[in-house]
Enzyme design. Structure first.
Site, PDB file in Angstrom:
ATOM      1  N   ASP A  54       0.857  -1.186   0.000  1.00 53.73           N
ATOM      2  CA  ASP A  54       0.000   0.000   0.000  1.00 53.73           C
ATOM      3  C   ASP A  54       0.889   1.230   0.000  1.00 53.73           C
ATOM      4  O   ASP A  54       2.114   1.122  -0.059  1.00 53.73           O
ATOM      5  CB  ASP A  54      -0.965  -0.024   1.201  1.00 53.73           C
ATOM      6  N   HIS A  71      -2.848   3.164  -4.524  1.00 60.78           N
ATOM      7  CA  HIS A  71      -2.271   2.634  -3.288  1.00 60.78           C
ATOM      8  C   HIS A  71      -0.837   2.146  -3.508  1.00 60.78           C
ATOM      9  O   HIS A  71      -0.458   1.066  -3.051  1.00 60.78           O
ATOM     10  CB  HIS A  71      -3.144   1.498  -2.735  1.00 60.78           C
ATOM     11  N   GLU A 104      -9.729   2.672  -5.262  1.00 56.83           N
ATOM     12  CA  GLU A 104      -9.357   4.032  -4.894  1.00 56.83           C
ATOM     13  C   GLU A 104      -8.139   4.543  -5.665  1.00 56.83           C
ATOM     14  O   GLU A 104      -7.132   4.923  -5.075  1.00 56.83           O
ATOM     15  CB  GLU A 104      -9.091   4.090  -3.380  1.00 56.83           C
TER      16      GLU A 104
HETATM   17  C1  ACM Z   1     -10.920  -0.627   0.283  1.00 57.65           C
HETATM   18  O1  ACM Z   1     -11.435  -0.608   1.407  1.00 57.65           O
HETATM   19  N1  ACM Z   1     -10.329   0.446  -0.197  1.00 57.65           N
HETATM   20  C2  ACM Z   1     -10.960  -1.798  -0.542  1.00 57.65           C
END
Ligand code: ACM
Length: 546
Positions: free
Chosen positions: A176, A247, A320
């Protein structure tokens, strides 16, 4: 009759009458073909707790027989305690293993310790016959080890906790913005640079506090092999997640050329030290694709497809990914033109499709968060539906497999009570009862669509869980309720017997105590489980405490 969690399908007293019998130093173990691994686990685990040797042997009724029985479905099992040899039978070694977990519960909470605590203790078994099978095939737990690293021992412990709850898919969130946790030999800077950060936001985004200590850690390739093998011995698949194209700041900090160098100075980026959705995403270049193909080549070697059912899955994230840098990047825009794509969503879709084809060509299956539906879903992809049920409904109707994990229900990082004592409270209030009443299959799906819901998982994001104790607190007791939702054939949510579950939890808390799990007591956090003054994250626009 017996406080088992998750509840089995059927329990009856074995004829002729209710009664108990005991294991002792003469209790032998007969492991029939295919059950050798379960025998190893049983001897190691129950042997440690009881101090009993369980020697091999089939010459006496005072024995435990492990066997694979073709009349049972692969994960189904039967445990028979009837005054003769005690039988643990399964449709496969996995079924026998789940039966062995039930057998351990029958022995009482001390069977969850690592050494005997009462000299001369009688290890009693009730004379019961239990017939059982899971509702869902994918019974998962996701653990985020990127936001806060969990050392290898803690991961192995979580695999044991999963096994004790008959969960069988460990979704391992390895990368991440805040950390890269798996050694990749051809790209050593991913861990040299990407596996640690200089400081960490303490609390959620709004918190002014910082932990000024460096935080980090990673798993060597041998650590990963050990984790995968340990899981496989427990019939748990480890599904690695390498999150792309968002991420990814830890990777970009290690290799600045992976970022959108025509938009920002990526050499100025470091591993992120706070939380939220990060704008610094991967550049959609050939260099990025080749780099991550290299990463995935090593990942496929580390996570063999045949370790356990679902081991062929590789999670590529896809959630995201802000598109702002791609909108401003001439390189990204020329890629959109060259591929005749409509927009940046289709560019993300192209990125994910590339890895779908790449993984499929290697006999693997891609799974990603439900954002991978935007701009068109890759043909072989499966979806982790997290922003509610809708992504999962759309994917199932299109014939894609779905793992239901809606944040509103099974994000266990969210607070489990509305009170002011909850440590760093974030998200929705989701109590033990709420999780118990979670239904993974939405009613709007027709039966043939619902078949694509291959299961469900609970997710543990660790922004505000700085150590194992905090992870335990968020996970338990709710993971026990989740385990029953995913294993047991429960009635519709409103008809579920939560009072009965709570009563059985009385016995289960004793098991968790013996295991050393730092769960949230029903009465609220213990003083040292609180984090007074550390801000969490209310959900904007939601009523107070949500
Ligand atoms: C997530 O909670 N961004 C998959």
């Amino acid at each position: 009759m017996i406080d088992l969690i998750p509840a089995p399908q059927k329990v009856s007293w074995s004829p002729p009458a209710p009664g108990y019998e005991s294991l002792d130093a003469d209790t032998h173990l007969e492991a029939r073909a295919g059950t050798e691994g379960v025998a190893r686990w049983l001897r190691a685990t129950l042997g440690a707790a009881t101090g009993l040797p369980f020697p091999d042997g089939n010459h006496t009724d005072n024995r435990i027989v492990l066997s694979v029985e073709p009349d049972l479905a692969p994960e189904a099992y039967r445990v028979v305690i009837d005054g003769y040899a005690r039988r643990i039978e399964g449709g496969s070694a996995a079924g026998v293993f789940w039966g062995a977990q039930t057998f351990r519960q029958l022995l009482g909470p001390d069977a969850y310790r690592r050494a005997p605590v009462r000299p001369g203790q009688k290890w009693e078994l009730p004379r019961v016959t239990i017939e059982d099978a899971p509702r869902f095939r994918w019974r998962g737990l996701m653990l985020d080890v990127a936001r806060h690293f969990m050392p290898k021992d803690g991961v192995l412990r979580y695999l044991d906790l999963m096994a004790a709850h008959k969960l069988n898919v460990f979704h391992f969130h390895l990368t991440d913005d805040q950390g890269w946790r798996v050694e990749i030999k051809r790209h050593p800077r991913l861990t040299e640079v990407g596996s640690w950060r200089a400081r960490t936001k303490f609390g959620h985004r709004a918190s002014p506090l910082w932990d000024e200590r460096p935080h980090g850690g990673y798993y060597t390739q041998d650590d990963i092999r050990e984790i995968v093998a340990y899981a496989a011995e427990r019939h748990i698949a480890v599904v690695p997640e390498i999150d792309v194209p968002g991420h990814s700041q830890a990777a970009i900090a290690a290799y600045p050329e992976l970022g959108n160098t025509d938009v920002i100075d990526t050499t100025a980026l470091s591993v992120w030290d706070t939380w939220g959705i990060n704008p610094n995403v991967l550049a959609p270049t050939d260099n990025t694709l080749r780099f991550y193909e290299g990463v995935f080549e090593e990942i496929l070697e580390l996570f063999p497809a045949d370790a356990a059912p679902f081991s062929s899955f590789v999670h590529v994230g896809g959630d995201e990914c802000p598109k702002e840098q791609w909108r401003r990047s001439p390189v990204a825009q020329s890629r959109i033109k060259e591929l005749s794509l409509a927009d940046e969503d289709e560019l993300q879709s192209w990125f994910i499709r590339h890895f779908d084809a790449w993984l499929t060509a290697r006999g693997r299956r891609l799974i990603g968060w439900d954002e991978i539906l935007e701009g068109g879903l890759a043909p072989g992809a499966a979806v982790s539906s997290w922003r509610g049920y809708q992504g999962g409904i759309t994917a199932a109707r299109a014939g894609h497999d779905v793992v239901m994990c809606p944040e509103q229900q099974v994000y266990l990082d969210h607070r489990q009570d509305g009170g002011a004592d909850e440590p760093v409270p974030i998200g929705y209030v989701r109590t033990l009862e709420d999780v118990y009443r979670f239904e993974p299959v939405p009613p709007e799906l027709a039966p043939e669509e619902a078949r694509h819901v291959i299961g469900t998982q609970a997710n543990l994001w660790t922004e505000v869980m700085e150590d194992q104790g905090r992870v335990d607190y968020q996970a338990f007791p709710r993971l026990a309720a989740f385990a029953e939702v995913t294993w047991s054939a429960l009635p519709p949510p409103a008809e579920r017997d939560f009072a009965g579950f709570e009563r059985r939890m009385g016995a289960h808390y004793e098991r968790l105590d013996a295991l050393g799990v730092a769960y949230r007591p029903a009465t609220g956090p213990r003083p040292w489980q609180r984090r007074p003054g550390v801000l969490g994250r209310p959900i904007e626009g939601a009523p107070p405490n949500v």
